[in-house]
Design an enzyme around this catalytic site. Structure first.
Site, PDB file in Angstrom:
ATOM      1  N   LYS A 170       1.360  10.634   2.669  1.00 33.77           N
ATOM      2  CA  LYS A 170       0.455  10.543   1.276  1.00 33.77           C
ATOM      3  C   LYS A 170       1.106   9.185   0.301  1.00 33.77           C
ATOM      4  O   LYS A 170       2.154   7.897   0.996  1.00 33.77           O
ATOM      5  CB  LYS A 170       1.406  11.560   0.750  1.00 33.77           C
ATOM      6  CG  LYS A 170       2.797  11.853   1.054  1.00 33.77           C
ATOM      7  CD  LYS A 170       3.794  12.823  -0.378  1.00 33.77           C
ATOM      8  CE  LYS A 170       5.211  12.833   0.453  1.00 33.77           C
ATOM      9  NZ  LYS A 170       5.603  14.170  -0.747  1.00 33.77           N
TER      10      LYS A 170
ATOM     11  N   TYR B 111      14.282 -15.156 -18.919  1.00 29.84           N
ATOM     12  CA  TYR B 111      13.678 -14.296 -19.996  1.00 29.84           C
ATOM     13  C   TYR B 111      15.380 -14.237 -20.932  1.00 29.84           C
ATOM     14  O   TYR B 111      15.992 -13.569 -20.023  1.00 29.84           O
ATOM     15  CB  TYR B 111      13.347 -13.566 -19.999  1.00 29.84           C
ATOM     16  CG  TYR B 111      11.759 -13.768 -20.448  1.00 29.84           C
ATOM     17  CD1 TYR B 111      10.873 -14.028 -20.757  1.00 29.84           C
ATOM     18  CD2 TYR B 111      10.807 -13.492 -19.074  1.00 29.84           C
ATOM     19  CE1 TYR B 111       9.664 -14.566 -21.060  1.00 29.84           C
ATOM     20  CE2 TYR B 111      10.043 -13.660 -18.816  1.00 29.84           C
ATOM     21  CZ  TYR B 111       9.131 -14.766 -19.885  1.00 29.84           C
ATOM     22  OH  TYR B 111       7.512 -14.556 -19.711  1.00 29.84           O
TER      23      TYR B 111
END
Length: 820
Positions: free
Chosen positions: A492, A715
């Site tokens: 999965k 940033y």
């Protein structure tokens, strides 16, 4: 090509022959999944820990194999088929006996290489250096085991002047057998380290065991600076002083002494002294491992009287060795198998075997260059090449090169080109949609240009998935189980970020019993990719039941409503005994029937004659937490009680499973009929076992800047510098799955074996790292996680679990699958 009759082979192996003793055998097969069907091949049925070749004899007979070496002659209804058996005591011993006999009749000089690291690189480079003047045959890839070595010997070109073979061991007692098979004339001992150390008391014991390969040898080449090797060698009476040819940076009395070396941007200049004479050589590498490998080769070449000009010329042409096949996604829904570092015929069969396993593509194509430096007649060589390729029945065969093109017979499925440039110019006219494409060529054809043109993604940041290590981990967990216990592997979430059909395809090849997915779409994608294993869908919705049935998937049923609706859909499609799995909630309190719901479940089951309970299972909440073992045992006991009531009601014994990866290791009493393997496949062990790293996330430095003190990085100006710093920018950010919590010094990458912390905030597409004090250049590789920086480190640094780190690697990161 071995060319022995069955009578000769029975005598060599001291076996009992049943059948036609006059049949001539020219090839040996050991893998039932990859045999070439031929009347002159023999299949050796090997009984291993996980697979028994005897189980596939009837299947191979149906395919056309008629000669077998077995430990037990099977009772089969052979009708009129003429089948020949040689019964032996031990099939591996028989294989080794055949190889030993064959080796005694070979006239070439044999070089054996052993050591902890570098064996394959030294073999490939030495072969390249020798082949300019001599015909050289060598073992394919990393065939250096108890089975790989004899197979390599049987594959040697009998016309070769030199043969080069690797030998590797994992425990005491193995090297003596390999020595009897190889019987080398020359030896190279690369180094000694921790690889495969688990079965040895210490490095001295391992070195001593490896040196058994070289007893009675003419000359042994090694680095005297490896003190363990040198000290153990001094105690070996079977290797005389005159046979020991060493090189060193520290001991000037060595045969080859390195006076000094100077590393430049892309090369290393080495000043050395050989037998009193000074020389200078330049090699195209700067890393220590490559320098060491080159010096082993230089020592061998000098001692065997190759000229300094020849040594310099051949060493200067060396290129990094791609020791493994790479699998990557191509344009137009194609799959690429990148094997662009050589084109010898022995490795061609290995690559074709791998191509044949790619079930996700309906069509197969082979792109092959001229095969260089074989010393064989071209017509004879390419006749064998074409026969080998045709036995795999590719839909398209593309030959590139003057020799192979001129020798290729006319065929509707073939194309020929004089060179790579001509092929690339015509690429738009070649149908490659939904093809699995093997690209295999000699280095001077520059087939990497073909790979670049066909690859779907070219993002510098890549997630490398090592399929060999994944298989190793699978087999570790298999070794914990009883033979009758099935194994379901969870694929999965793109198999925990590693890829869907690529991993499922390998698991199908490895004959796992079941696959598990979370959602129906995942199961459908696997079916469309050619996966035919049973697939459990663990979180289906009721509106997907028709798709589940149409694609022959098996749903988990966790509610009474779901059970009723599944029965209605099955009835509508006029089916009977459609398989499904009952999920019980024994304490996880996620999906599943609560214990109080089981009586009503049984009442409904009695009315659903069109359904069949394939399995009953549950999920452990804290299987990896020893402090919660009492709760885990309560779950297991509750599960057993509920299972017995269901089994009694349905009148049969459905498969029973409750264990995940951690549970497999920690609760062997609850292995039951099947287990579910998930994160353990990817190298995460809750029991502290040394599993192998499967996934490596890597990128490259795209720019380096020198930033003065008191400046800020990134940033929000969070990356404050209090001194001058060397800052590297790498093309990976949170859009690629890199956790923002790693920024501002919390996490780091590995660059040239040193830690480079993240500086400032992680950006969407880029990140900054501190390279101060690290010898790094633009273009150098960095490791975000892998062997050098385990994924557990990142999980701890970000306060999460390895599952999340793996599954968060985004789809835009290119996945590359490697298979050695």
């Amino acid at each position: 090509m071995i060319g022995y009759t069955l009578k000769q082979i029975s005598e060599i192996t001291k076996g009992y022959l049943v059948g036609d003793e006059s049949v001539i055998i020219n090839s040996v097969e050991i893998d039932s999944r990859q045999v070439i069907i031929s009347s002159d091949s023999i299949f050796i049925a090997i009984s291993g820990k996980r697979h028994d070749g005897h189980d596939f004899i009837e299947e191979l007979i149906d395919k056309g194999i008629s000669n077998f070496i077995v430990e037990v002659i099977p009772r089969l209804n052979l009708k009129l088929k003429p089948i020949n058996f040689i019964k032996v005591e031990d099939s591996i011993d028989a294989l080794q006996c055949i190889a030993s006999y064959h080796r005694r009749h070979l006239k070439m000089s044999v070089i054996a290489i052993t050591g902890s690291n570098g064996k394959t690189v030294v073999k490939e480079w030495l072969a390249g250096c020798l082949s300019s003047k001599h015909l050289v045959s060598r073992s394919p890839k990393s065939y250096n085991s108890q089975i790989g070595v004899p197979i390599s010997v049987l594959m040697l070109n009998e016309n070769a002047e030199w043969a080069i073979l690797e030998a590797g061991i994992s425990q005491p007692g193995e090297m003596h057998k390999l020595k009897e098979i190889i019987t080398p004339d020359y030896g190279i001992f690369t180094n000694i380290g921790q690889a495969h150390q688990e079965n040895f008391d210490d490095l001295k014991q391992k070195a001593s065991e490896k040196l058994k390969l070289f007893s009675s040898i003419k000359y042994l080449y090694y680095c005297r600076d490896h003190e363990i090797i040198h000290s153990v060698l001094s105690t070996q009476n079977s290797i005389s002083d005159s046979s020991r040819i060493s090189w060193s940076r520290k001991n000037s009395d060595s045969y080859l002494f390195i006076r000094n070396q100077e590393k430049n941007t892309d090369k290393t200049v080495i000043n050395l002294c050989v037998e009193g004479g000074d020389h200078t050589i330049t090699i195209p590498f700067t890393d220590d491992a490559s320098i060491e490998n080159c010096m082993h080769i230089a020592c061998f070449l000098f001692h065997n009287r190759f000229t300094i000009d020849y040594i310099q010329e051949t060493l200067s042409k060396l290129t990094p060795v791609a020791m493994r096949l790479e699998l990557l996604r191509g344009i137009k829904n194609s799959t690429l198998i990148n094997d662009t570092y050589n084109s010898d015929i022995n490795s061609l069969k290995i690559a074709l075997d791998y191509l044949a396993t790619q079930s996700q593509n309906a069509n197969k194509a082979v792109i092959l260059s001229d095969i260089k430096q074989t010393g064989r007649d071209a017509d004879e060589l390419y006749k064998e090449v074409f026969q080998l390729i045709n036995s795999y029945k590719p839909d398209t065969f593309i030959a590139i090169g003057k020799n192979i093109s001129s020798a290729l017979p006319d065929s509707d499925n073939t194309r020929t080109y004089i060179n790579t440039e001509e092929f690339l110019s015509d690429l738009q006219n070649i149908e490659i949609s939904n093809h699995a494409i093997l690209v295999k060529g000699a280095r001077d054809f520059e087939f990497e240009r073909i790979i670049s043109s066909l690859a779907e993604k070219k993002h510098t940041t890549q997630l490398e998935i090592n399929l060999n290590n994944l298989t190793y981990n699978l087999n570790y967990f298999r070794s914990l189980l009883k033979p009758q216990t099935w194994i379901m592997v969870m694929v999965k979430a793109l198999t925990y970020g590693s890829g869907s059909h690529e991993i499922a395809n390998l698991l199908q090849h490895q004959k796992v019993d079941y696959l598990g997915v979370a959602f129906t779409d995942e199961g459908i994608a696997l079916r469309k990719a050619g996966i035919h294993l049973p697939i459990l869908v663990m979180s289906p919705t009721e509106n997907e039941y028709e798709d589940i049935i149409d694609y022959q998937l098996e749903p988990e049923i966790f509610s009474l409503k779901g059970l009723r609706n599944l029965s209605l859909i099955v009835n509508k499609k006029q089916l009977s005994e459609y398989p499904f799995h009952i999920k019980l909630d024994t304490g996880m309190h996620r999906l599943g029937f609560m214990p109080k719901e089981v009586p009503e479940l049984l009442e409904i089951l009695e009315k659903c004659s069109n359904l069949k309970v394939k399995a009953v299972f549950s999920h452990l909440a804290v299987s990896d937490n020893k402090a919660e073992d009492n709760f885990t045992h309560e779950q297991i006991n509750t599960f057993n009680t509920l299972y017995e009531s269901i089994a009694e009601a349905v009148g049969n014994k459905p498969k029973r499973h409750i264990l995940n990866s951690a549970g497999i290791e920690r609760f062997p009493e609850a292995h039951f009929d099947m287990v579910r393997l998930g994160i353990g496949l990817h190298g995460i062990s809750s029991a502290g076992k040394k599993l192998r790293t499967v996934s490596t996330l890597r990128s490259r430095i795209c720019q380096i800047k020198i930033i003065p003190p008191n400046e800020t990085i990134g940033y929000n100006r969070r990356g404050k510098l209090n001194k001058i710093a060397t800052i590297g920018i790498i093309p990976i950010g949170y859009a690629d799955g890199l956790n923002r919590k790693l920024g501002n010094g919390t996490g780091y990458v590995i660059c040239n074996k040193k830690k480079a912390p993240f500086v400032g905030d992680i950006c969407m597409d880029l990140s900054m790292i501190d390279l101060t004090g690290i010898d790094a250049l633009e273009g150098d590789e960095v490791i975000i996680f892998g062997e050098e920086n385990p994924i557990r480190n990142l999980a701890e640094q970000t306060g999460t679990i390895p599952y999340e780190i793996l599954t968060n690697v985004s789809a835009r990161v290119n996945r590359i699958y490697v298979n050695e």
